[in-house]
Scaffold this active site. Structure first.
Site, mmCIF file in Angstrom:
data_model
loop_
_atom_site.group_PDB
_atom_site.id
_atom_site.type_symbol
_atom_site.label_atom_id
_atom_site.label_comp_id
_atom_site.label_asym_id
_atom_site.label_seq_id
_atom_site.Cartn_x
_atom_site.Cartn_y
_atom_site.Cartn_z
ATOM 1 N N LYS A 1 -23.196 -14.420 -9.126
ATOM 2 C CA LYS A 1 -22.936 -15.567 -10.011
ATOM 3 C C LYS A 1 -23.462 -16.885 -9.450
ATOM 4 C CE LYS A 1 -18.267 -16.359 -8.393
ATOM 5 N NZ LYS A 1 -16.919 -15.792 -8.446
ATOM 6 N N ARG B 1 -4.471 -16.723 -9.451
ATOM 7 C CA ARG B 1 -5.554 -16.852 -10.420
ATOM 8 C C ARG B 1 -5.378 -15.672 -11.376
ATOM 9 N NH1 ARG B 1 -12.026 -17.530 -9.310
ATOM 10 N NH2 ARG B 1 -11.988 -15.307 -9.818
HETATM 11 C C1 LIG Z 1 -16.691 -14.993 -7.464
HETATM 12 C C2 LIG Z 1 -15.907 -13.762 -7.474
HETATM 13 C C3 LIG Z 1 -16.060 -12.849 -6.426
HETATM 14 C C4 LIG Z 1 -16.965 -13.087 -5.243
HETATM 15 O O1 LIG Z 1 -16.428 -14.046 -4.392
HETATM 16 P P1 LIG Z 1 -17.087 -14.372 -2.970
HETATM 17 O O2 LIG Z 1 -16.074 -15.144 -2.255
HETATM 18 O O3 LIG Z 1 -18.338 -15.144 -3.251
HETATM 19 O O4 LIG Z 1 -17.394 -13.070 -2.330
HETATM 20 C C5 LIG Z 1 -15.314 -11.688 -6.481
HETATM 21 N N1 LIG Z 1 -14.478 -11.444 -7.507
HETATM 22 C C6 LIG Z 1 -14.302 -12.295 -8.523
HETATM 23 C C7 LIG Z 1 -13.342 -11.959 -9.604
HETATM 24 C C8 LIG Z 1 -15.013 -13.487 -8.547
HETATM 25 O O5 LIG Z 1 -14.836 -14.337 -9.567
#
Ligand SMILES: *Cc1c(COP(=O)(O)O)cnc(C)c1O
Length: 352
Positions: free
Chosen positions: A36, A129
């Site tokens: 992302k 969250r």
């Molecule tokens: C962004 C995201 C991740 C990845 O997070 P990092 O800290 O960059 O590894 C994993 N799971 C969800 C649901 C996310 O939104």
């Protein structure tokens, strides 16, 4: 062409290979490569796809649509909006979910498209969250999901250290494994994926404390910036400089360090504060808040100090350097900075 973000694809491949191998050795047999932060940058995604990840995971359906020609399974990380259910079923093999009514929408879309959509049910273990609150978790929800003909309950997962800053521990993640056993025993089914979190869970793998049963991680920052995010440590054998931001000096002059005249507010309505360092060598760099918030970047040359920025100008104290007009300043970016520069159409993407 400046400003640009220089993306070292060899270093990105190296980070991806090292981390995925290490996880696989410790029983993490699927790794969602989280793209992302790359804002759909195809060269980077291609590199990750060819370096050991097992799934492409992104939070935006627009990006997954762009990746549609990859045969590798695609995961929607952000909980789906109900009105994008058709696109989710079309472009994602799997999505993370926490709302039964959304899963019902996905079922309806999947039925219409004559397919089966896989879901990972998210359980909130305390970070606040996404996810079903762990104390409210019950088997009714599971029963309703597994009764849907066009949905497959692929697994369960949790997300930590995103909102509440909760650090994943063995004990916290063992709760997820307990839920897995309860579900599997109650319904006599197998859950393929038990997803123990994002990069902040990586430290448990590295110190061999990941509970048995957790077999998936979703890794973004660890791969792209080479650091773990529970204790904010650089990972020793990985590259922290896959991405470097470069911008050009468009003015270089000796000026005072404190402005002359009555001080009102800056371009963003804030009252600036100045320390008098006498006359200093000041550089204006063609990079502004429209590209990146200066709090998220750091000059590689440690004798350069960021003084401030407006929409399109970044002002630096370069007194202790021999930089010239037209010279290039290189910055390291943190996760937030990378997100901004990758998303900004004004920052060119240069792959090496
Ligand atoms: C962004 C995201 C991740 C990845 O997070 P990092 O800290 O960059 O590894 C994993 N799971 C969800 C649901 C996310 O939104």
């Amino acid at each position: 062409m400046y400003p640009h973000i220089r993306i070292d694809l060899n270093k990105l491949a190296f980070n991806t290979k090292i981390l995925t191998n290490r996880c696989k050795q410790k029983g993490i047999n699927t790794i969602f490569g989280v793209t992302k932060v790359l804002a759909g940058d195809m060269e980077s995604v291609d590199t990750m796809v060819n370096s050991g990840i097992t799934h492409i995971a992104d939070s935006r359906i627009e990006n997954l649509a762009k990746f549609k020609d990859y045969s590798m399974p695609k995961v929607l990380l952000r909980l789906p909006m109900q009105n994008e259910a058709d696109e989710v079923v079309k472009y994602a093999n799997l999505s993370l979910n926490s709302e039964l009514s959304t899963i019902n929408c996905l079922n309806t879309s999947a039925k219409r498209q004559n397919s089966v959509h896989e879901v990972i049910l998210m359980i909130d273990l305390g970070d606040l969250r996404e996810g079903i609150w762990f104390k409210d978790f019950n088997m009714d929800t599971i029963e309703q999901i597994i009764n849907l003909n066009h949905i497959k309950l692929k697994g369960i997962g949790t997300n930590l250290t995103c909102y509440g800053g909760i650090i994943p521990t063995t004990e916290t993640l063992e709760q997820l494994v307990e839920f897995k056993h309860k579900i599997e025993d109650t319904f006599n089914i197998t859950l393929d994926i038990i997803s123990g979190g994002n990069t902040s869970s990586l430290h448990l793998v590295l110190i061999d404390k990941m509970p048995c049963g957790i077999n998936n991680l979703r890794l973004g920052e660890g791969i792209v910036l080479g650091r773990e995010t529970a204790y904010l440590e650089d990972l020793a054998d990985l590259h922290q400089d896959v991405f470097e931001l470069k911008a050009q000096i468009i003015e270089l002059k000796e000026k005072p360090s404190v402005p002359i005249g009555e001080i009102g507010v800056d371009a963003f309505g804030k009252k600036p504060i100045f320390t008098d360092k006498g006359t200093i060598k000041r550089a204006i760099v063609a990079l502004g808040k429209q590209d990146v918030d200066p709090d998220h970047i750091k000059p590689q040359n440690e004798s350069i100090e960021i003084l401030g920025s407006s929409s399109d100008h970044l002002i630096l104290d370069v007194t202790r350097t021999d930089l010239n007009l037209g010279g290039i300043v290189t910055f390291n970016v943190d996760y937030g900075g990378l997100l901004q520069v990758m998303t900004s159409p004004y920052v060119k993407k240069v792959h090496v």
